[in-house]
Motif scaffolding. Structure first.
Motif, PDB file in Angstrom:
ATOM      1  N   PHE A 126       0.850  -1.179   0.000  1.00  0.00           N
ATOM      2  CA  PHE A 126       0.000   0.000   0.000  1.00  0.00           C
ATOM      3  C   PHE A 126       0.892   1.236   0.000  1.00  0.00           C
ATOM      4  O   PHE A 126       1.972   1.233   0.615  1.00  0.00           O
ATOM      5  N   ALA A 127       0.423   2.280  -0.648  1.00  0.00           N
ATOM      6  CA  ALA A 127       1.218   3.511  -0.670  1.00  0.00           C
ATOM      7  C   ALA A 127       1.492   4.014   0.742  1.00  0.00           C
ATOM      8  O   ALA A 127       2.553   4.578   1.018  1.00  0.00           O
ATOM      9  N   GLY A 128       0.549   3.767   1.651  1.00  0.00           N
ATOM     10  CA  GLY A 128       0.738   4.197   3.035  1.00  0.00           C
ATOM     11  C   GLY A 128       1.840   3.459   3.763  1.00  0.00           C
ATOM     12  O   GLY A 128       2.266   3.882   4.845  1.00  0.00           O
ATOM     13  N   GLU A 129       2.335   2.360   3.184  1.00  0.00           N
ATOM     14  CA  GLU A 129       3.440   1.612   3.785  1.00  0.00           C
ATOM     15  C   GLU A 129       4.796   2.085   3.292  1.00  0.00           C
ATOM     16  O   GLU A 129       5.831   1.661   3.817  1.00  0.00           O
ATOM     17  N   ILE A 130       4.793   2.917   2.259  1.00  0.00           N
ATOM     18  CA  ILE A 130       6.059   3.428   1.713  1.00  0.00           C
ATOM     19  C   ILE A 130       6.723   4.353   2.727  1.00  0.00           C
ATOM     20  O   ILE A 130       6.067   5.171   3.375  1.00  0.00           O
ATOM     21  N   ARG A 131       8.037   4.227   2.847  1.00  0.00           N
ATOM     22  CA  ARG A 131       8.807   5.057   3.763  1.00  0.00           C
ATOM     23  C   ARG A 131       9.970   5.717   3.014  1.00  0.00           C
ATOM     24  O   ARG A 131      10.414   5.213   1.968  1.00  0.00           O
ATOM     25  N   VAL A 132      10.446   6.819   3.560  1.00  0.00           N
ATOM     26  CA  VAL A 132      11.642   7.463   3.008  1.00  0.00           C
ATOM     27  C   VAL A 132      12.786   6.455   3.000  1.00  0.00           C
ATOM     28  O   VAL A 132      13.015   5.753   3.989  1.00  0.00           O
ATOM     29  N   PRO A 166      -4.173  -0.422 -10.653  1.00  0.00           N
ATOM     30  CA  PRO A 166      -5.398   0.371 -10.519  1.00  0.00           C
ATOM     31  C   PRO A 166      -6.152   0.085  -9.229  1.00  0.00           C
ATOM     32  O   PRO A 166      -7.207   0.654  -8.981  1.00  0.00           O
ATOM     33  N   PHE A 167      -5.603  -0.797  -8.379  1.00  0.00           N
ATOM     34  CA  PHE A 167      -6.360  -1.329  -7.257  1.00  0.00           C
ATOM     35  C   PHE A 167      -6.015  -0.659  -5.934  1.00  0.00           C
ATOM     36  O   PHE A 167      -4.916  -0.131  -5.744  1.00  0.00           O
ATOM     37  N   ALA A 168      -6.955  -0.744  -5.006  1.00  0.00           N
ATOM     38  CA  ALA A 168      -6.754  -0.203  -3.666  1.00  0.00           C
ATOM     39  C   ALA A 168      -7.294  -1.182  -2.632  1.00  0.00           C
ATOM     40  O   ALA A 168      -8.165  -2.005  -2.934  1.00  0.00           O
ATOM     41  N   SER A 169      -6.743  -1.098  -1.445  1.00  0.00           N
ATOM     42  CA  SER A 169      -7.242  -1.792  -0.244  1.00  0.00           C
ATOM     43  C   SER A 169      -6.986  -3.289  -0.192  1.00  0.00           C
ATOM     44  O   SER A 169      -7.262  -3.918   0.829  1.00  0.00           O
ATOM     45  N   SER A 170      -6.483  -3.894  -1.262  1.00  0.00           N
ATOM     46  CA  SER A 170      -6.132  -5.317  -1.216  1.00  0.00           C
ATOM     47  C   SER A 170      -4.887  -5.569  -2.058  1.00  0.00           C
ATOM     48  O   SER A 170      -4.832  -5.153  -3.210  1.00  0.00           O
ATOM     49  N   LYS A 171      -3.900  -6.241  -1.480  1.00  0.00           N
ATOM     50  CA  LYS A 171      -2.676  -6.579  -2.210  1.00  0.00           C
ATOM     51  C   LYS A 171      -2.847  -7.833  -3.067  1.00  0.00           C
ATOM     52  O   LYS A 171      -1.950  -8.178  -3.832  1.00  0.00           O
ATOM     53  N   ASN A 172      -3.981  -8.489  -2.953  1.00  0.00           N
ATOM     54  CA  ASN A 172      -4.243  -9.684  -3.747  1.00  0.00           C
ATOM     55  C   ASN A 172      -4.723  -9.242  -5.130  1.00  0.00           C
ATOM     56  O   ASN A 172      -5.884  -9.416  -5.513  1.00  0.00           O
ATOM     57  N   VAL A 173      -3.811  -8.673  -5.902  1.00  0.00           N
ATOM     58  CA  VAL A 173      -4.192  -8.036  -7.160  1.00  0.00           C
ATOM     59  C   VAL A 173      -4.662  -9.043  -8.211  1.00  0.00           C
ATOM     60  O   VAL A 173      -5.511  -8.715  -9.046  1.00  0.00           O
ATOM     61  N   ASN A 174      -4.125 -10.261  -8.197  1.00  0.00           N
ATOM     62  CA  ASN A 174      -4.565 -11.262  -9.173  1.00  0.00           C
ATOM     63  C   ASN A 174      -6.035 -11.631  -8.964  1.00  0.00           C
ATOM     64  O   ASN A 174      -6.813 -11.719  -9.919  1.00  0.00           O
ATOM     65  N   SER A 175      -6.409 -11.828  -7.720  1.00  0.00           N
ATOM     66  CA  SER A 175      -7.790 -12.142  -7.397  1.00  0.00           C
ATOM     67  C   SER A 175      -8.706 -10.974  -7.751  1.00  0.00           C
ATOM     68  O   SER A 175      -9.780 -11.147  -8.339  1.00  0.00           O
ATOM     69  N   TYR A 176      -8.277  -9.792  -7.385  1.00  0.00           N
ATOM     70  CA  TYR A 176      -9.025  -8.569  -7.667  1.00  0.00           C
ATOM     71  C   TYR A 176      -9.284  -8.458  -9.168  1.00  0.00           C
ATOM     72  O   TYR A 176     -10.406  -8.200  -9.621  1.00  0.00           O
TER      73      TYR A 176
END
Length: 268
Positions: free
Chosen positions: A95-101, A150-160
């Motif tokens: 998630f973008a919110g997990e990105i750190r400097v 293009p996805f948000a809220s789930s890292k399971n992008v293949n399923s999404y």
């Protein structure tokens, strides 16, 4: 967003059948066709992240929501494998919110390779207009030259992506004229809302979901060119066909239900 012809356009100017530069499942640059928008907000203030990077000494930035999914590199340098494709196993969905400097993101260069770039600063700002485009043959494309989904809220992008196959397999004429999401309730694509409602109902019944089983069931059909209908990927039908889907805690319900709808979904 980067187009296949080497140019770029603002995301809100994307139209049905535009050719978008994407990265396919084998890690090679490819041409994908713009189908529709998953989410199109034209006047809805929301706090976004401003992720600053440095590309060969030049400062750039990416504006992205906290729960949006993108790729973070595990190693520095140019990510190419022995076949000339991108070594996707050297990166991970976050998630973008997990990105750190200090983290490294994947950046497209003029020489048509992907290199890692360093995150130097992260701030926030309010954004009122934002979009999530969906293309036909891949789940990775380039926004401000950075590789994102293009996805948000789930890292399971293949399923999404499999759940959304009925809308990326077909042409959506509602966005053919530069009027994104004009018929979408609350800015969300109608198919996405239907899936969200079904998932919400299932979670209320204590049912759960297995993304790997879903991909195993739908992926062969998609690869064979089978055009799936919304009914075929309807979760009630899939649970009847594959009881093994109900094996573990459901994370996709939250992914498909916009955060503002979680408390009172019927008002969404």
């Amino acid at each position: 967003i980067s187009l296949a012809n080497g140019s770029s356009v603002e995301i809100h100017d994307l139209k049905t059948n535009d050719h978008v530069l994407c990265l396919n499942e084998s890690g090679h640059l490819d041409t994908c066709v713009m189908r529709t928008f998953l989410h199109a907000e034209q006047s809805s203030p929301h706090e976004f992240l401003e992720v600053n990077i440095v590309v060969r000494g030049v400062a750039k930035n990416l504006t992205i929501s906290r729960d949006h999914v993108l790729l973070r590199s595990k190693v520095p340098g140019i990510l190419l494998d022995s076949r000339g494709g991108v070594a996707l196993d050297k990166s991970e969905y976050v998630f973008a919110g997990e990105i750190r400097v200090g983290d490294r993101l994947l950046h497209y260069t003029d020489s048509a390779v992907l290199e890692t770039v360093l995150v130097t600063k992260i701030t926030t700002r309010m954004v009122s207009e934002y979009y999530a485009p969906l293309v036909d043959r891949a789940q990775l494309f380039f926004v401000d030259d950075l590789l994102v989904t293009p996805f948000a809220s789930s890292k399971n992008v293949n399923s999404y992506r499999m759940l959304l196959s009925p809308i990326w397999q077909l042409t959506d004429h509602r966005v053919a004229f530069g009027t994104p999401g004009r018929d979408f309730p609350s800015g969300i694509h109608p198919h996405l809302l239907k899936l969200a409602e079904k998932l919400y109902e299932m979670t209320q019944l204590g049912l759960s979901y297995n993304g790997e089983a879903l991909v195993a069931y739908l992926a062969p059909k998609v690869s064979q060119g089978v055009k799936l209908t919304e009914e075929e990927v309807g979760l009630g039908n899939i649970f009847r066909v594959l009881p093994s889907l109900a094996l573990r805690l459901n994370s996709l319900a939250r992914a498909l239900i916009p955060s503002r709808c979680l408390v009172s979904f019927h008002k969404c």
